[in-house]
Write an enzyme that holds these catalytic residues in place. Sequence first.
Site, PDB file in Angstrom:
ATOM      1  N   GLU A  53       0.340  -1.436   5.875  1.00 36.57           N
ATOM      2  CA  GLU A  53       1.446  -0.865   6.651  1.00 36.57           C
ATOM      3  C   GLU A  53       1.263   0.629   6.875  1.00 36.57           C
ATOM      4  OE1 GLU A  53       5.364   0.935   7.540  1.00 36.57           O
ATOM      5  OE2 GLU A  53       4.035   1.350   5.842  1.00 36.57           O
ATOM      6  N   ASP A 104       0.817  -1.217   0.000  1.00 36.61           N
ATOM      7  CA  ASP A 104       0.000   0.000   0.000  1.00 36.61           C
ATOM      8  C   ASP A 104       0.847   1.262   0.000  1.00 36.61           C
ATOM      9  OD1 ASP A 104       0.804  -0.782   2.613  1.00 36.61           O
ATOM     10  OD2 ASP A 104      -0.714   0.520   3.518  1.00 36.61           O
TER      11      ASP A 104
END
Length: 371
Positions: free
Chosen positions: A134, A76
């Site tokens: 994350e 991400d």
Amino acid sequence: MVKGEMDFSELAELININSYTKNKQGVDKSGALFRQWMEEIGFVTYVYQREMIGNHLLFTSTQSTGKKLLLLGHLDTVFPPLSFETFSEDEQWIYGPGACDIKGGNYVALCALRAVKAACGQIGNIDMLLVSDEETGSDDSKLISQQLAEQYDYVLVFEAAGKNNELVTGRKGVGTFFIDIKGKAAHAGNHYSEGVNANLEAAHKCIQLTELTDLERGTTVNVGKLEGGIGANTISPHARLIVEMRYTNMKERDRVLEAIHVITHTHEVEGTDASLSGDIQRDVMEPNEKQQRFLRQLESITGDRLLTEQRGGVSDANIFAAKGCITLDGFGPFGDGDHTIHERANKQSFITRIEQVRKILMHYNQGLEKG
């Protein structure tokens, strides 16, 4: 330093996929592309299916006796659709979301693995984990990481390198907490003395929490948001503080945690009550002797002096280090401007890092390292 040129067209394809944490479709598309590349060099993919966020991906190789390595990254980025989505490049830099945080780092790992595959025919004892959350704290993937930590001797994390290609040996721990205060509403003109001012209690707590900061020890406590009340003519019946703590060692963590609990439940304004919620998101990554011995070994393997630094920001390296894994971060390319529309990564640092990681993975491939 290794000199040369490399083609960034594959990385451009990856960067041009919007991988905002909350864009599950985009994160999974990015993961599918990386899965294709990993399976082409013999990895088996285990998919942690998720409904609301992107799937987490674990790529596994053949296993034999010897030390086990985990390569760690994430899928991400922080940029919502239509905000910052396009790859570009010039003579020295590539630009785009994830150029250094962390698609560029993931690509370093991939290129090094491809080189090992080409040289050895197969890869063993080296796995790779890409989580999908994350950038929002790894709240979902943290448990997966903690469980996997028991299976590996070493973890190499592919967040961006420092300006001089420094690796990261330490990262602060971070926790976020919420203090909710209850007071009693009353008309500020007619019944002032009958009210119990939650905002006033919040102000006292804000000052007390801020005073927990100790810059010499690298500890910060920040009340990032304070809200409460109804309007100017009403004594506030409720207030909330959102508090972040960052710390460089376990002793400071424990000191601040205890103090936050005491401050929450000690009241300066009579009649108020308060509750505490939240937790440590990622525990501290502290430099240690085992890590230093591993670093010296990597210097012997690569033939390079590996510079190091410590950072205040966190990554999933914190999770593995806190579970006792020997962990080094910063194996990605050097870049800057991360989390802004100016994010970029240095082209030459890709070449340097890929060659260093290739040498490391060649050394550990298929359990050749027994010690």
